[in-house]
Scaffold this active site. Sequence first.
Site, PDB file in Angstrom:
ATOM      1  N   PHE A 172     -39.003 -24.131  42.751  1.00 51.84           N
ATOM      2  CA  PHE A 172     -37.563 -23.710  42.974  1.00 51.84           C
ATOM      3  C   PHE A 172     -37.420 -22.038  43.420  1.00 51.84           C
ATOM      4  CE2 PHE A 172     -37.846 -27.074  39.640  1.00 51.84           C
ATOM      5  CZ  PHE A 172     -36.926 -27.800  40.065  1.00 51.84           C
ATOM      6  N   LYS A 226     -35.720 -31.904  42.188  1.00 54.99           N
ATOM      7  CA  LYS A 226     -35.959 -31.023  42.974  1.00 54.99           C
ATOM      8  C   LYS A 226     -34.898 -31.343  44.193  1.00 54.99           C
ATOM      9  CE  LYS A 226     -37.327 -28.041  45.778  1.00 54.99           C
ATOM     10  NZ  LYS A 226     -37.119 -26.447  45.606  1.00 54.99           N
ATOM     11  N   CYS A 282     -35.426 -25.840  54.020  1.00 56.60           N
ATOM     12  CA  CYS A 282     -35.191 -26.980  52.830  1.00 56.60           C
ATOM     13  C   CYS A 282     -33.858 -27.634  52.762  1.00 56.60           C
ATOM     14  CB  CYS A 282     -35.642 -26.171  51.716  1.00 56.60           C
ATOM     15  SG  CYS A 282     -37.392 -25.950  51.836  1.00 56.60           S
ATOM     16  N   PHE A 344     -32.752 -16.510  58.386  1.00 58.64           N
ATOM     17  CA  PHE A 344     -31.761 -17.231  57.932  1.00 58.64           C
ATOM     18  C   PHE A 344     -30.949 -16.722  56.617  1.00 58.64           C
ATOM     19  CE2 PHE A 344     -33.331 -19.403  53.694  1.00 58.64           C
ATOM     20  CZ  PHE A 344     -34.523 -18.911  53.654  1.00 58.64           C
TER      21      PHE A 344
HETATM   22  P1  NAD Z   1     -44.804 -23.884  55.477  1.00 51.38           P
HETATM   23  O1  NAD Z   1     -44.926 -24.422  56.411  1.00 51.38           O
HETATM   24  O2  NAD Z   1     -44.638 -22.181  55.486  1.00 51.38           O
HETATM   25  O3  NAD Z   1     -46.632 -23.736  54.930  1.00 51.38           O
HETATM   26  C1  NAD Z   1     -46.970 -24.985  54.844  1.00 51.38           C
HETATM   27  C2  NAD Z   1     -48.507 -24.729  55.414  1.00 51.38           C
HETATM   28  O4  NAD Z   1     -49.312 -25.879  55.047  1.00 51.38           O
HETATM   29  C3  NAD Z   1     -48.700 -24.444  56.590  1.00 51.38           C
HETATM   30  O5  NAD Z   1     -49.342 -23.099  56.821  1.00 51.38           O
HETATM   31  C4  NAD Z   1     -49.652 -25.452  57.133  1.00 51.38           C
HETATM   32  O6  NAD Z   1     -50.618 -25.040  58.197  1.00 51.38           O
HETATM   33  C5  NAD Z   1     -50.426 -26.072  56.036  1.00 51.38           C
HETATM   34  N1  NAD Z   1     -51.045 -27.216  55.950  1.00 51.38           N
HETATM   35  C6  NAD Z   1     -50.372 -28.380  56.587  1.00 51.38           C
HETATM   36  N2  NAD Z   1     -51.210 -29.485  56.423  1.00 51.38           N
HETATM   37  C7  NAD Z   1     -52.373 -29.018  55.895  1.00 51.38           C
HETATM   38  C8  NAD Z   1     -53.830 -29.621  55.527  1.00 51.38           C
HETATM   39  N3  NAD Z   1     -53.813 -30.874  55.681  1.00 51.38           N
HETATM   40  N4  NAD Z   1     -54.601 -28.702  55.018  1.00 51.38           N
HETATM   41  C9  NAD Z   1     -54.582 -27.420  54.906  1.00 51.38           C
HETATM   42  N5  NAD Z   1     -53.361 -27.008  55.343  1.00 51.38           N
HETATM   43  C10 NAD Z   1     -52.263 -27.636  55.738  1.00 51.38           C
HETATM   44  O7  NAD Z   1     -43.839 -24.408  54.125  1.00 51.38           O
HETATM   45  P2  NAD Z   1     -43.304 -24.068  52.961  1.00 51.38           P
HETATM   46  O8  NAD Z   1     -42.160 -23.350  53.356  1.00 51.38           O
HETATM   47  O9  NAD Z   1     -44.524 -23.196  52.132  1.00 51.38           O
HETATM   48  O10 NAD Z   1     -43.007 -25.319  52.322  1.00 51.38           O
HETATM   49  C11 NAD Z   1     -44.238 -26.056  51.714  1.00 51.38           C
HETATM   50  C12 NAD Z   1     -43.438 -27.090  50.690  1.00 51.38           C
HETATM   51  O11 NAD Z   1     -42.563 -26.566  49.688  1.00 51.38           O
HETATM   52  C13 NAD Z   1     -42.248 -27.938  51.360  1.00 51.38           C
HETATM   53  O12 NAD Z   1     -42.380 -29.334  50.968  1.00 51.38           O
HETATM   54  C14 NAD Z   1     -40.843 -27.189  51.109  1.00 51.38           C
HETATM   55  O13 NAD Z   1     -39.987 -28.118  50.888  1.00 51.38           O
HETATM   56  C15 NAD Z   1     -41.284 -26.818  49.938  1.00 51.38           C
HETATM   57  N6  NAD Z   1     -40.568 -25.863  49.145  1.00 51.38           N
HETATM   58  C16 NAD Z   1     -40.392 -24.618  50.229  1.00 51.38           C
HETATM   59  C17 NAD Z   1     -39.650 -23.470  49.705  1.00 51.38           C
HETATM   60  C18 NAD Z   1     -39.587 -22.246  50.393  1.00 51.38           C
HETATM   61  O14 NAD Z   1     -38.241 -21.430  50.145  1.00 51.38           O
HETATM   62  N7  NAD Z   1     -39.782 -22.278  51.614  1.00 51.38           N
HETATM   63  C19 NAD Z   1     -39.314 -23.517  48.300  1.00 51.38           C
HETATM   64  C20 NAD Z   1     -39.664 -24.430  47.260  1.00 51.38           C
HETATM   65  C21 NAD Z   1     -40.209 -25.657  47.899  1.00 51.38           C
HETATM   66  C1  UGA Z   2     -33.424 -22.595  48.336  1.00 49.53           C
HETATM   67  C2  UGA Z   2     -33.198 -22.762  46.999  1.00 49.53           C
HETATM   68  O1  UGA Z   2     -32.358 -21.624  46.573  1.00 49.53           O
HETATM   69  C3  UGA Z   2     -34.401 -22.725  46.119  1.00 49.53           C
HETATM   70  O2  UGA Z   2     -34.265 -22.836  44.863  1.00 49.53           O
HETATM   71  C4  UGA Z   2     -35.354 -23.721  46.704  1.00 49.53           C
HETATM   72  O3  UGA Z   2     -36.538 -23.744  46.025  1.00 49.53           O
HETATM   73  C5  UGA Z   2     -35.456 -23.633  48.122  1.00 49.53           C
HETATM   74  O4  UGA Z   2     -34.352 -23.863  48.600  1.00 49.53           O
HETATM   75  C6  UGA Z   2     -36.297 -24.545  48.580  1.00 49.53           C
HETATM   76  O5  UGA Z   2     -36.528 -25.739  48.204  1.00 49.53           O
HETATM   77  O6  UGA Z   2     -36.898 -24.359  49.728  1.00 49.53           O
HETATM   78  P1  UGA Z   2     -34.056 -20.764  50.191  1.00 49.53           P
HETATM   79  O7  UGA Z   2     -33.679 -21.513  51.024  1.00 49.53           O
HETATM   80  O8  UGA Z   2     -35.028 -20.042  50.344  1.00 49.53           O
HETATM   81  O9  UGA Z   2     -33.697 -21.354  48.587  1.00 49.53           O
HETATM   82  O10 UGA Z   2     -32.500 -19.733  50.056  1.00 49.53           O
HETATM   83  P2  UGA Z   2     -31.277 -19.630  49.352  1.00 49.53           P
HETATM   84  O11 UGA Z   2     -31.131 -18.479  48.635  1.00 49.53           O
HETATM   85  O12 UGA Z   2     -30.995 -20.889  48.454  1.00 49.53           O
HETATM   86  O13 UGA Z   2     -30.380 -19.877  50.828  1.00 49.53           O
HETATM   87  C7  UGA Z   2     -30.160 -20.802  51.575  1.00 49.53           C
HETATM   88  C8  UGA Z   2     -29.252 -20.540  52.682  1.00 49.53           C
HETATM   89  O14 UGA Z   2     -27.841 -20.589  51.989  1.00 49.53           O
HETATM   90  C9  UGA Z   2     -29.233 -19.315  53.311  1.00 49.53           C
HETATM   91  O15 UGA Z   2     -28.844 -19.501  54.549  1.00 49.53           O
HETATM   92  C10 UGA Z   2     -28.100 -18.368  52.750  1.00 49.53           C
HETATM   93  O16 UGA Z   2     -27.801 -17.219  53.503  1.00 49.53           O
HETATM   94  C11 UGA Z   2     -27.200 -19.399  52.276  1.00 49.53           C
HETATM   95  N1  UGA Z   2     -26.336 -19.192  51.296  1.00 49.53           N
HETATM   96  C12 UGA Z   2     -26.967 -18.992  50.169  1.00 49.53           C
HETATM   97  C13 UGA Z   2     -24.977 -18.874  51.351  1.00 49.53           C
HETATM   98  O17 UGA Z   2     -24.429 -18.874  52.735  1.00 49.53           O
HETATM   99  N2  UGA Z   2     -24.132 -18.511  50.230  1.00 49.53           N
HETATM  100  C14 UGA Z   2     -24.623 -18.089  49.290  1.00 49.53           C
HETATM  101  O18 UGA Z   2     -23.939 -18.116  48.326  1.00 49.53           O
HETATM  102  C15 UGA Z   2     -25.908 -18.586  49.099  1.00 49.53           C
END
Ligand code: NAD
Ligand code: UGA
Length: 467
Positions: A172, A226, A282, A344
């Site tokens: 999260f 989630k 996401c 972003f």
């Molecule tokens: P990301 O693209 O930054 O990282 C994913 C990595 O996985 C990449 O570096 C890619 O090269 C690697 N990868 C893909 N396939 C592979 C394989 N077979 N073997 C080894 N490496 C491999 O993505 P992220 O932002 O870290 O997100 C990952 C997951 O977590 C997604 O499902 C996303 O929805 C979730 N998530 C993201 C956030 C966020 O804030 N970015 C927060 C919570 C959950």
């Molecule tokens: C979001 C969720 O907040 C996380 O809990 C979750 O784990 C994550 O997605 C995920 O699954 O990837 P994130 O996308 O990193 O996190 O950032 P946020 O702070 O949620 O912002 C998302 C977007 O909404 C940004 O563009 C931000 O500027 C916008 N936002 C957020 C607003 O415009 N107003 C707000 O009040 C809050």
Amino acid sequence: MIRKIKNICCIGAGFVGGPTMSVIAANCPDIKVNVVDIDEERIDKWNSEDLSFLPIYEPGLKEIISSCRNRNLFFSSNIIKHLKCADMIFISVNTPTKTKGVGAGQASDLKWVEASARQISKYARSDTIVVEKSTLPVKTAQTINTILKYSKDNQLKNHKEKKFTVLSNPEFLSEGTAINDLLSPDRVLIGGEDKESINALMKIYLNWVEEDKIFTTDLWSSELSKLIANALLAQRVSSINSFSALCEKTGANIKDVSFAIGLDKRIGKYFLNVGPGFGGSCFKKDILNLIYICNHYGLQEVSNYWQKVLDINEWQKNRIINEIVNKMFGTITDKRLAIFGFSFKANTNDTRESPSKFICKKLLEEGSKLAIYDPKVSPEQIKKDLLDENHPQDKDNLEICANQKEAATGADAIIVLTEWEEFKNIDWESISNLMRSPSWLFDTRSVCNIYEAKALGINVWSLGFGK
Ligand code: NAD
Ligand code: UGA
């Protein structure tokens, strides 16, 4: 009985895998944590001696990395080696929206998850616990289980089948506050059926998270929680953004409205900031995924409802572009527009689905000259995001600047698109002297001191301000 985990492997060294595993390693010195990725360049950056070259910018990350990298935290592209010796494997790979085939434009593309499961099946030891860290459609654990169980490679030398258990442990964290979110989470959610495996994962978190913050459920509730959490957060942003337009029409002020409604404990004060639409990798993909799942189960009304949250988000970005063009006498061709902020949101260098990227592309299409300044996004990333071979002329209309003043010099307008702290304290006196008259400020994040800018003769449009 609680199994002792000594060796963790995380597949995926991205925005989630990197920070999450760093925090586990920092808090569990007895566990060896190997973060692996197919992207060798990314791994090299995680290993760079100079910590300013880490692949992601996140406050507090450098400090955590320097406390445990090469002690019990390792980044490697040798996936097989580290899968072979893990007791617990986290899958933290990307799950973007499918671009082709069945479900294109809505369903999550699980090809990276599937590839990970196949590799686990082939190389991991029997009894390894597999943890879903990526955000996945509900019921994915079933798919992973099937791959693990029936893969041809799931055979020990004595022809016995390897056994795995699958847990769901969605992440999260928000980018920009990831380290804090990981160190002090509101909750840790673990979904699964096997008590022993659940306890083993719980024991890891108990090294720094209070027990009453760890919540266990069945697999499907965990996976679905989630997606629904992200949908509700995005819905709040779309709701407040829709009212920003109403404030502009009626002479109200969205900042005061947000504050007033947020005082009601049932509503709460967080996530009520207006902006140019939500971005990030996401929210959009997870809502699209929910829409796809709802349609699959015949819940058309539910999917229509969530589609509207996405529609408002697109509308908000487009309405900002229209405001800019209309206010600048109906044309921005050849006008220099200083763009303040490209990521972003603040405190990250991530530009995935950034509203700034979308708006900049459209402004280039309108023939304007962009001077972009962002404190953390690299010039290479901005160029990669904005330039393509179908629009060769954009190259001459794009300048990446090192600071606010460079971007503002000769600019007809400043457009604030990310809420970086430094934009709250812009030195309007010196900036206004650098701009061309008549000059404009478009504050899409409601962060600037618009009264000071106005007093210096700058025309101001601030999102959601009706006066
Ligand atoms: P990301 O693209 O930054 O990282 C994913 C990595 O996985 C990449 O570096 C890619 O090269 C690697 N990868 C893909 N396939 C592979 C394989 N077979 N073997 C080894 N490496 C491999 O993505 P992220 O932002 O870290 O997100 C990952 C997951 O977590 C997604 O499902 C996303 O929805 C979730 N998530 C993201 C956030 C966020 O804030 N970015 C927060 C919570 C959950
Ligand atoms: C979001 C969720 O907040 C996380 O809990 C979750 O784990 C994550 O997605 C995920 O699954 O990837 P994130 O996308 O990193 O996190 O950032 P946020 O702070 O949620 O912002 C998302 C977007 O909404 C940004 O563009 C931000 O500027 C916008 N936002 C957020 C607003 O415009 N107003 C707000 O009040 C809050």
